[in-house]
Design a protein around this motif. Structure first.
Motif, PDB file in Angstrom:
ATOM      1  N   ARG A 153       0.768  -1.329  -0.091  1.00 24.89           N
ATOM      2  CA  ARG A 153       0.030  -0.064  -0.051  1.00 24.89           C
ATOM      3  C   ARG A 153       0.918   1.229   0.079  1.00 24.89           C
ATOM      4  N   ALA A 154       1.972   1.348  -0.907  1.00 23.25           N
ATOM      5  CA  ALA A 154       2.792   2.343  -0.943  1.00 23.25           C
ATOM      6  C   ALA A 154       2.180   3.825  -1.373  1.00 23.25           C
ATOM      7  N   THR A 155       2.846   4.586  -1.293  1.00 21.98           N
ATOM      8  CA  THR A 155       2.425   5.928  -1.675  1.00 21.98           C
ATOM      9  C   THR A 155       2.510   6.285  -3.244  1.00 21.98           C
ATOM     10  N   SER A 156       3.352   5.651  -3.671  1.00 19.49           N
ATOM     11  CA  SER A 156       3.844   5.604  -5.049  1.00 19.49           C
ATOM     12  C   SER A 156       2.962   4.657  -6.016  1.00 19.49           C
ATOM     13  N   SER A 157       2.909   4.969  -7.134  1.00 24.73           N
ATOM     14  CA  SER A 157       1.711   3.844  -7.961  1.00 24.73           C
ATOM     15  C   SER A 157       2.508   2.649  -8.159  1.00 24.73           C
TER      16      SER A 157
END
Length: 237
Positions: A153-157
């Motif tokens: 669930r990283a902030t980057s895509s």
């Protein structure tokens, strides 16, 4: 004592974080007893308690393993290579392996600078979003890479992170500035056994001391250290 050993063995054998309920079912002890012992073990850093209440082996366990092995040729040599890398570059040098969705430090030599990145043996942080993790993930099957990214669930895509993994595979190294830890930059190179990436050597320090030109300058030393460590690392079974 037998109950403590049984719980530690159950957590070590678990594929990912272990809950008290799962451990209780596996070793046939009441969940109240298992929960109490696991909390006690977490207080002693023999287990690490995650935010969701599940557990991983703790940093103290890994330190005990490290200390027990330091007398052996392998860990002594690895430590010496990391110390030489630290002395040549000035930054903290560490060796990591993958454990499920995390990277775990198994050897580390701290920078001598007053302002430095400290990486304790046993330290476990997510693979995704770190230079070390991206090296360890670089040559995994695409489906496994995607699953790891989605679970993080990283902030980057997902597209951006998969692109970073492709770059790590093509370059043979990875760098991450201000990733999971603001103000810290890491650069990592793979350690291979039998052609497979089994570990990663990492240099990390304050971002202010590690601009792109410094990273480029220290890369040859980092890659040399990784090659020197390779004969002393065993391929996972």
């Amino acid at each position: 004592m037998q109950r403590v050993v049984a719980i530690l063995e159950a957590v070590a054998a678990s594929r990912g974080p272990a809950t008290a309920a799962r451990v209780s079912a596996g070793i046939e002890l009441s969940i109240s007893t298992v929960s109490r012992i696991m909390r006690d073990l977490a207080e002693e850093q023999m287990l690490d308690r995650l935010d969701d209440g599940s557990y991983l082996l703790g940093s103290r366990m890994f330190k005990l393993v490290r200390d027990a092995r330091e007398g052996g040729d392998a860990m002594t040599t690895i430590h010496r290579v990391l110390a030489e890398l630290r002395d040549r570059t000035g930054e903290t040098a560490s060796l990591h392996v993958r454990r499920d969705d995390t990277r775990v430090c198994i050897a580390s030599v701290d920078s001598r600078h007053e302002l430095r990145r400290v990486v304790p043996v046993g330290d476990a942080i997510p693979l995704v979003g770190t230079a070390t993790g991206h090296v360890l993930m670089a040559e995994l099957p695409a489906a496994e890479q995607t699953a790891l990214i989605d679970r993080a669930r990283a902030t980057s895509s997902r597209v951006e992170l998969l692109g970073r993994l492709r770059e790590a595979a093509e370059n043979g190294w990875a760098v991450q500035a201000d990733g999971l830890i603001s103000g810290v930059t890491g650069v990592a190179a793979p350690v291979r056994v039998g052609g497979r990436i089994v570990a990663a050597v990492t240099l990390s320090g304050p971002t202010t001391r590690m601009p792109s030109e410094v990273v480029e300058r220290i890369l040859p030393d980092l890659e040399d250290a990784a090659r020197r460590i390779e004969p002393w690392v065993r391929e996972p079974s």
